[in-house]
Design a protein around this motif. Structure first.
Motif, mmCIF file in Angstrom:
data_model
loop_
_atom_site.group_PDB
_atom_site.id
_atom_site.type_symbol
_atom_site.label_atom_id
_atom_site.label_comp_id
_atom_site.label_asym_id
_atom_site.label_seq_id
_atom_site.Cartn_x
_atom_site.Cartn_y
_atom_site.Cartn_z
ATOM 1 N N UNK A 215 -17.125 -13.036 3.854
ATOM 2 C CA UNK A 215 -18.562 -12.656 3.580
ATOM 3 C C UNK A 215 -18.506 -11.978 2.105
ATOM 4 N N UNK B 264 -28.024 -12.633 17.576
ATOM 5 C CA UNK B 264 -27.856 -12.810 16.298
ATOM 6 C C UNK B 264 -29.037 -11.950 15.238
ATOM 7 N N UNK C 296 -25.314 -19.605 6.924
ATOM 8 C CA UNK C 296 -26.576 -19.735 7.278
ATOM 9 C C UNK C 296 -27.246 -18.306 8.063
ATOM 10 N N UNK D 42 -23.504 -15.865 -4.157
ATOM 11 C CA UNK D 42 -24.937 -16.127 -4.042
ATOM 12 C C UNK D 42 -25.615 -14.995 -4.792
ATOM 13 N N UNK E 286 -30.345 -9.269 16.002
ATOM 14 C CA UNK E 286 -30.284 -8.035 16.104
ATOM 15 C C UNK E 286 -29.091 -7.681 15.159
ATOM 16 N N UNK E 287 -28.156 -8.602 15.094
ATOM 17 C CA UNK E 287 -27.019 -8.174 14.168
ATOM 18 C C UNK E 287 -27.143 -8.527 12.983
ATOM 19 N N UNK E 288 -27.707 -9.492 12.664
ATOM 20 C CA UNK E 288 -27.808 -9.995 11.240
ATOM 21 C C UNK E 288 -29.022 -10.055 10.340
ATOM 22 N N UNK F 27 -25.367 -4.433 20.961
ATOM 23 C CA UNK F 27 -25.458 -4.073 19.547
ATOM 24 C C UNK F 27 -26.420 -2.894 19.193
ATOM 25 N N UNK G 114 -30.304 -12.204 7.000
ATOM 26 C CA UNK G 114 -29.186 -12.377 6.008
ATOM 27 C C UNK G 114 -28.308 -13.552 6.199
ATOM 28 N N UNK G 115 -27.760 -14.236 5.342
ATOM 29 C CA UNK G 115 -26.680 -15.200 5.440
ATOM 30 C C UNK G 115 -25.497 -14.322 5.698
ATOM 31 N N UNK G 116 -24.629 -15.428 6.679
ATOM 32 C CA UNK G 116 -23.190 -14.749 7.035
ATOM 33 C C UNK G 116 -22.386 -15.736 7.403
ATOM 34 N N UNK H 72 -18.889 -14.800 -0.321
ATOM 35 C CA UNK H 72 -20.190 -15.472 0.065
ATOM 36 C C UNK H 72 -21.279 -14.494 -0.753
ATOM 37 N N UNK I 176 -16.246 -5.632 16.647
ATOM 38 C CA UNK I 176 -17.385 -5.645 17.527
ATOM 39 C C UNK I 176 -18.568 -6.196 16.840
ATOM 40 N N UNK J 108 -32.210 -13.077 -1.411
ATOM 41 C CA UNK J 108 -31.327 -12.071 -0.843
ATOM 42 C C UNK J 108 -31.074 -10.959 -1.963
ATOM 43 N N UNK K 113 -24.117 -5.788 1.984
ATOM 44 C CA UNK K 113 -23.066 -6.475 2.653
ATOM 45 C C UNK K 113 -21.625 -6.360 2.047
#
Lengths: 236, 470
Positions: free
Chosen positions: B34, A137, A158, B41, A139-141, A201, A144-146, B37, B14, B47, B55
């Protein structure tokens, strides 16, 4: 061997290990330009043809093997034998006496309105309790919230990547995160078992590895100022 | 060679998976979540704006890749406003998708001239549609030109001036009824309006491509006579703010696409048909949540039925129950009934002038209110089975939509005899009402125009128990 073992310390290599790590860094620096050219070739191939495993294999075949000087291979083999590896990280300059911290541990981000090491640990535990890898997670995000379809409700929105600290074994990848004023590249020597490779990833040649929560600044072998290296990847 | 869109879909699936594989629908839900969101925000200090933009760019391109164009302009606007966002890890591998999937004119580069690209997109957004068969966006005007070259038909499409017959879904799917109808239309060059609701109903009921194609394909022989209708909600929202009645129920853009689809089928090419079906199938469930409110419709009509009972004279009620259509037409054409339309428009936020314009003009809004009143009245009268206060009644919503679209057509020759009868009586009432209103306004010529409203404002027998625009 007895001398070497004596000189070794827990969590950090001995003087010889540090010399070898420094040697590897010098080779990586020297080869940075070649690496960036090679990675961009593979990147372009994948953007044209897709991301499947077969395509990746074909891209790697088409671009040839990743540039790797024999001296680096020797250094890597030595360190691996010692259970160590060189990891690079680009980020804002660490404050004096400060360790590397995850974004939640450092207070940059919050998890369920809480912050600090305890909140970072709680996020990792919550992810693991749902069989989700906190390393993946991160590595992916990143920080940042997702919101994702298969995330449990309590994790929606979160910063699910906020428990980890990303590193790379490739210097130009880390260099991409140290392009602005006040940012540094840190060369660290860490035990391989303390980090997890972010398989599945990104691209293999990004060689992203993630440690959780906190990494001691004692692992730093060298720090480099911004903008002196060719970089691969996003500028931020 | 794989299509670029398949490559990008694979990448997004993926990206979005946490545990196991996602379906495309689930991926779209995640991308939507997303996007929302980020919008929620905007005040989050932790952010930064360019990260949020990255995003949004990622989510918007994801939606584009799965065939949704509704965020495309916003994505390009973000790229123009936050050029750094394109370099973020999350977005950088997807930026090229825009160029690969959208047919920008030669020389327009998202990288060097993002504001020009934005201007072009804003000007051409309504002409861009997703072609699932080709896996990319195409621009309808160029496709139309191609079709014109093939079919050698008239160069420009304009709304029909006369002879427009409305078709409902039940009649469309009944091939035994439809074929003779189409033959008459062909023989006499009568145009056919397929209301927006009929398209929606078809997508709801024919979930398999073959079934859907079977119904659509029946229209292949009358391609040049087909017109697609606009959505009732869309037309009403257009009318209410300014009180300006719409000019036509025909949607020329959709008509163009629909004719292209039929032209393709006539050539043995179902590429566009597959694309349209796929697109409709992917959005139909979310569309259903917006459109279908049978309980609300039934409650409103049942409330109106109660109001009719209280306001009608007992003798009129008796006549209606006997099936006396002249009483029905008279009641519907009375100025007191017209006052209900006026009050309803005011209740929907219209000014006095706007409400008057909608009431006195040939507006979709007035037709909808009259249809609502007529359906309620009819339930009291001859069709006791349409007493909407009772359980198990059908949803009156579709009848209302069809009736008010048909009000703009020259005929409504549908299979359902009740709908045909209602349409005929509403037309007769409209003719009588027009005469009454003209007389009323002419009688008031000596006084300020605003006082013409007095006849309408004063004492409507009852009001519509909800805001129709909502």
């Amino acid at each position: 061997m007895t001398v070497l073992a004596f000189l070794s310390r827990i969590g950090r290599g001995c003087f010889i290990d540090e010399v070898v790590a420094y040697l590897q860094f010098c080779v990586d620096w020297h080869q940075a330009g070649q690496f960036v050219a090679w990675a961009n070739t593979v990147d372009d191939y994948l953007l044209q043809n897709g991301q499947s495993e077969e395509t990746r294999a074909a891209a790697l075949r088409a671009a040839g093997s990743m540039p790797s000087f024999w001296l680096k291979r020797v250094a890597v083999a030595w360190l691996r034998w010692r259970g160590l590896r060189v990891f690079y990280r680009g980020q804002r300059r660490l404050a004096p006496y400060a360790d590397f911290l995850s974004s939640i541990a450092s207070g940059e981000r919050v998890y369920h309105s809480d912050t600090g090491i305890r909140a970072s640990v709680r996020l990792a535990e919550d992810l693991l309790s749902h069989e989700i890898s906190p390393w993946q997670m991160t590595a992916k995000w990143d920080g940042e919230p997702v919101r994702l379809f298969s995330l449990p409700p309590e994790l929606q929105g979160e910063v699910i990547g906020g428990a980890g600290i990303p590193f790379s074994t490739n210097l130009p990848v880390a260099a991409a995160y140290a392009q602005r004023q006040g940012e540094f590249i840190y060369v660290t020597l860490q035990r391989i078992e303390d980090l997890n490779a972010a398989d599945g990833w990104g691209y293999e040649w990004e060689s992203e590895w993630v440690a959780l929560h906190q990494v001691s600044r004692m692992s730093i072998v060298k720090s480099i100022r911004i903008g002196v290296l060719p970089s691969y990847g996003p500028p931020h | 060679m794989r299509r670029p869109v398949d490559i990008y879909r694979e990448m997004f699936l993926k990206d979005l998976s946490v545990r196991g594989q996602l379906t495309e629908q689930q991926a779209i839900q995640s991308l939507d979540a997303n996007w929302k969101m980020v919008d929620e925000r905007t005040e989050d200090p932790s952010w930064p704006a360019d990260q949020r933009a990255a995003r949004r760019i990622w989510a918007g391109i994801g939606l584009l890749v799965f065939g949704r164009l509704d965020r495309l302009v916003d994505v390009v606007r973000d790229l123009a406003q936050f050029p750094d966002a394109a370099g973020y890890k999350i977005a950088r591998h997807y930026i090229a998708a825009i160029r690969k999937l959208v047919p920008f004119p030669e020389g327009l580069s998202l990288h060097s001239r993002p504001r020009d690209v934005l201007a072009w997109l804003e000007a051409n957004r309504s002409k861009l549609i997703w072609d699932e068969g080709a896996g990319r966006v195409f621009q309808s005007s160029s496709a139309l030109t191609d079709a014109v070259a093939v079919s050698d038909t008239a160069p420009l499409l304009t709304p029909p001036q006369s002879s427009l017959l409305a078709l409902d879904f039940a009649s469309w799917v009944d091939s035994q009824w439809l074929q003779p109808f189409l033959q008459v239309c062909r023989d006499h060059s009568l145009n056919i309006l397929i209301p927006d609701l009929a398209m929606y109903d078809l997508a709801m009921h024919a979930r398999r491509y073959d079934d859907w194609l079977g119904v659509v394909g029946q229209l292949r022989g009358v391609t040049d006579l087909i017109y697609a209708g606009r959505g009732v909600g869309e037309m009403m929202r257009e009318e209410i703010p300014a009180g300006k009645p719409i000019r036509s129920v025909v949607d020329l853009d959709v008509t163009t696409h629909f004719r292209l689809l039929l032209t393709g089928l006539n050539r043995g090419d179902d590429t566009i048909a597959r694309s349209v079906f796929s697109r409709m199938n992917s959005i139909i469930d979310s569309e259903s949540r917006v459109r279908d409110h049978p309980d609300v419709n039934r409650t409103v009509v049942a409330a109106l039925q109660e109001q009719w009972v209280k306001s009608l004279a007992p003798s009129d009620l008796e006549s209606l129950e006997r099936g006396d259509e002249t009483v029905f037409v008279r009641v519907m054409s009375e100025l007191a009934t017209t006052a209900v339309v006026f009050q309803s428009a005011k209740n929907d936020g219209c000014t006095d002038d706007a409400a008057f314009a909608l009431t006195s003009g040939n507006s979709l809004y007035s037709h909808l209110v009259y249809a609502l009143l007529a359906v309620a009245l009819d339930g009291l009268a001859k069709n006791k089975s349409y007493n909407f206060a009772a359980d198990g009644q059908p949803d009156p919503g579709p009848d209302l939509d069809y009736l008010c679209c048909a009000a703009f057509c020259s005929s409504f020759p549908v299979r359902d005899t009740r709908l045909r009868r209602l349409y005929k009586m509403l037309n007769q009432a409209a003719a009588q009402r027009t005469v009454k209103m003209r007389d009323c306004i002419e009688a008031d010529q000596q006084v300020p125009s605003q006082s013409r409203l007095v006849h309408l404002v004063q004492a409507p027998p009852f009001t519509i128990p909800c805001k129709l625009a909502a």
